[in-house]
Design a protein around this motif. Structure first.
Motif, mmCIF file in Angstrom:
data_model
loop_
_atom_site.group_PDB
_atom_site.id
_atom_site.type_symbol
_atom_site.label_atom_id
_atom_site.label_comp_id
_atom_site.label_asym_id
_atom_site.label_seq_id
_atom_site.Cartn_x
_atom_site.Cartn_y
_atom_site.Cartn_z
ATOM 1 N N ASN A 80 10.039 -50.516 -10.790
ATOM 2 C CA ASN A 80 10.656 -50.286 -9.478
ATOM 3 C C ASN A 80 10.517 -51.389 -8.678
ATOM 4 N N ALA A 123 13.130 -52.057 -5.952
ATOM 5 C CA ALA A 123 12.991 -52.386 -4.451
ATOM 6 C C ALA A 123 13.319 -53.388 -3.677
ATOM 7 N N MET A 143 19.196 -52.426 -1.232
ATOM 8 C CA MET A 143 18.411 -51.220 -1.669
ATOM 9 C C MET A 143 17.729 -50.686 -0.381
ATOM 10 N N GLY A 144 17.770 -51.698 0.628
ATOM 11 C CA GLY A 144 16.892 -51.295 2.023
ATOM 12 C C GLY A 144 17.269 -50.105 2.753
ATOM 13 N N GLY A 178 17.325 -47.217 1.395
ATOM 14 C CA GLY A 178 16.595 -46.047 0.774
ATOM 15 C C GLY A 178 17.383 -45.474 -0.294
ATOM 16 N N MET A 217 14.688 -38.466 -4.444
ATOM 17 C CA MET A 217 13.557 -38.903 -3.603
ATOM 18 C C MET A 217 14.148 -39.448 -2.341
ATOM 19 N N ASP A 218 15.178 -39.875 -2.463
ATOM 20 C CA ASP A 218 15.847 -40.420 -0.931
ATOM 21 C C ASP A 218 15.721 -39.268 -0.145
ATOM 22 N N ARG A 268 14.658 -36.183 -0.390
ATOM 23 C CA ARG A 268 13.541 -35.499 0.161
ATOM 24 C C ARG A 268 12.989 -36.525 1.226
ATOM 25 N N PHE A 269 12.922 -37.900 1.037
ATOM 26 C CA PHE A 269 12.164 -38.487 2.242
ATOM 27 C C PHE A 269 13.100 -38.450 3.663
ATOM 28 N N TYR A 270 14.487 -38.559 3.341
ATOM 29 C CA TYR A 270 15.236 -38.661 4.832
ATOM 30 C C TYR A 270 15.188 -37.151 5.423
ATOM 31 N N THR A 322 12.588 -35.273 5.289
ATOM 32 C CA THR A 322 11.131 -34.909 5.692
ATOM 33 C C THR A 322 10.560 -35.792 6.877
ATOM 34 N N VAL A 323 10.617 -37.050 6.418
ATOM 35 C CA VAL A 323 10.333 -38.185 7.408
ATOM 36 C C VAL A 323 10.899 -38.048 8.828
ATOM 37 N N PRO A 324 9.953 -38.371 9.782
ATOM 38 C CA PRO A 324 10.924 -38.186 11.073
ATOM 39 C C PRO A 324 11.672 -39.343 11.148
ATOM 40 N N GLY A 325 12.897 -39.055 12.002
ATOM 41 C CA GLY A 325 13.967 -39.787 12.026
ATOM 42 C C GLY A 325 13.861 -40.964 12.868
ATOM 43 N N LEU A 358 3.149 -47.468 2.236
ATOM 44 C CA LEU A 358 2.355 -46.695 1.240
ATOM 45 C C LEU A 358 2.392 -47.503 -0.096
ATOM 46 N N ILE A 387 -1.206 -48.249 3.060
ATOM 47 C CA ILE A 387 -1.923 -47.028 3.160
ATOM 48 C C ILE A 387 -2.142 -46.436 1.707
ATOM 49 N N ASP A 414 11.073 -52.781 1.177
ATOM 50 C CA ASP A 414 12.070 -53.748 0.947
ATOM 51 C C ASP A 414 11.847 -54.951 1.848
#
Lengths: 86, 294
Positions: free
Chosen positions: A17, A21, A26-27, A29, A39-40, A42-44, A46-49, A82, B15, B90
């Motif tokens: 990865n 990455a 790839m920036g 997402g 995964m993208d 799920r991330f977009y 779930t995570v605050p916009g 993370l 984190i 990235d």
């Protein structure tokens, strides 16, 4: 040729990865392949916009003392990444 | 990046989260916050970065909020609002974000400009002595709850449990029981002291076959290979855990102690959503049979 320092280098010791990455494009997402991965998605979803408040969550510092993410990330621009040993 | 943009008032934090790929470089999943902070210290040691480290608590609220991604990245503005986000960190995209938000730097810091004292993983004693088990298809990590006794010794050896899809969905199937040395405690198997032994106890109406086992007798006096077993499980009630008791000798590499240890776990058949997948290095190969993270 000189290389730039990836902020996340620690998280990806030897992992495939790491290379993925850092590929151009790839920036936004996108993971492997041409489109967004599960995964993208799920991330977009779930995570605050953009423009939304960072989650009000308590973590700890390297001594185990509580640290509120929203508090430390307010008052200046802040980068949160993370990662783990593997 | 930090060196370029910290003078412009940008704060940077790592984190720490659950391991993405347990076993890689022999690291195993920590059981306590203290052990997770040991991982943070190990990360500092290995990377040599000056970036501030935070750690997710053991119930992983930040990891959950980030959709359990392994290496996601957020840029937050001074009002505490998300200014940029991406699934994978990235560097080039982050630099573009920061240049847009706080302005470009005159000279980009290159890796040669830094003196990062990166270090290798901890050394271990002999590996490759004990053959790895052949994993059945569809195996994935399941929930393991160590029974932590106040004042007890650390879990020098840590259990990883996996179940095949049938076990995780019906309660009947194959379970992997793996005992892995924690390299942060610098311990090894002392094969002259005696093998690891474990027993599994199921609730009434359920069965485990075999209901225990012990590690192999070896000529090699010491090694660091995991001790692995496969058992057949039939659970009448999937909400109930299996009780696992294990006995081993914990012997440190500096030869300052070698003590008998009894420890216990509760093993649940539910998928461990933070357990992630095994991705091994050249010295420990079995990836076959494991399925990608959910």
């Amino acid at each position: 040729m000189k290389r730039l320092i990836p902020l996340s280098i620690f998280v990806l010791f030897g992992a495939v990865n790491s290379a993925i990455a850092q590929l151009p494009g790839m920036g936004m997402g996108m993971g492997m392949g041409a489109g967004p991965t599960a995964m993208d998605e799920r991330f977009y979803s779930t995570v605050p916009g953009i423009g939304e408040l960072v989650p009000d969550i308590q973590v700890v510092n390297d001594r185990g003392d509580p640290v509120n993410i929203r508090e430390v990330a307010t008052g200046q621009y802040t980068v949160l990444v993370l990662g783990c040993l593997t | 990046m930090q060196r370029d943009f910290a003078p412009r008032g940008v704060d940077f934090y790592y984190i720490y989260k659950p391991l993405a790929h347990p076993e890689y470089n022999n690291y195993v999943t920590p059981f306590t916050l203290e052990e997770r902070l040991m991982h943070v210290a190990e990360s500092k040691r290995r990377l040599g970065s000056g970036i501030t480290w935070l750690a997710d608590p053991m119930h992983n609220p930040w990891h959950e909020a980030m959709a359990r991604t392994p290496n996601s990245e957020l840029v937050i503005d001074p009002e505490g609002r998300v200014a940029a986000r991406r699934t994978w960190s990235d560097p080039e995209a982050l630099r573009a974000d920061l240049e847009r938000l706080v302005g470009p730097v005159e000279r980009r810091t290159m890796i040669e400009d830094l003196d990062l004292p990166t270090q290798p993983p901890p050394p271990t004693v002999a590996k490759g002595v004990v053959p790895r088990v052949e994993m059945p298809p569809t195996m994935a990590g399941i929930e393991v709850e160590p029974v932590i006794e106040e004042g007890g010794v650390p879990f020098y050896v840590k259990l990883r449990a996996e179940g095949d899809e049938s076990l995780r969905t019906t309660g009947n199937g194959k379970m992997y029981v793996g005992f892995h040395l924690d390299p942060l405690y610098r311990v090894h198997w002392n094969n002259e002291a005696g093998p690891v032994k474990f027993s599994l106890t199921a609730s009434s109406g359920s069965t485990v076959t075999p209901a225990g086992g012990e590690g192999p007798a070896l000529d090699e006096p010491a090694d660091a290979d995991p001790r692995e077993f496969l058992v057949d499980v039939s659970m009448s009630d999937m909400t109930q855990p299996l009780d696992l008791d294990v006995f081993y000798f914990a012997c440190d590499d500096a030869l300052t102690f070698c003590i008998p240890v009894n420890q216990s776990y509760r093993v649940y058949l539910q998928r461990d959503n933070h357990g992630r997948t095994i991705r091994t290095g050249a010295d420990n190969v079995p990836t076959a049979g494991r399925i990608p993270p959910g």
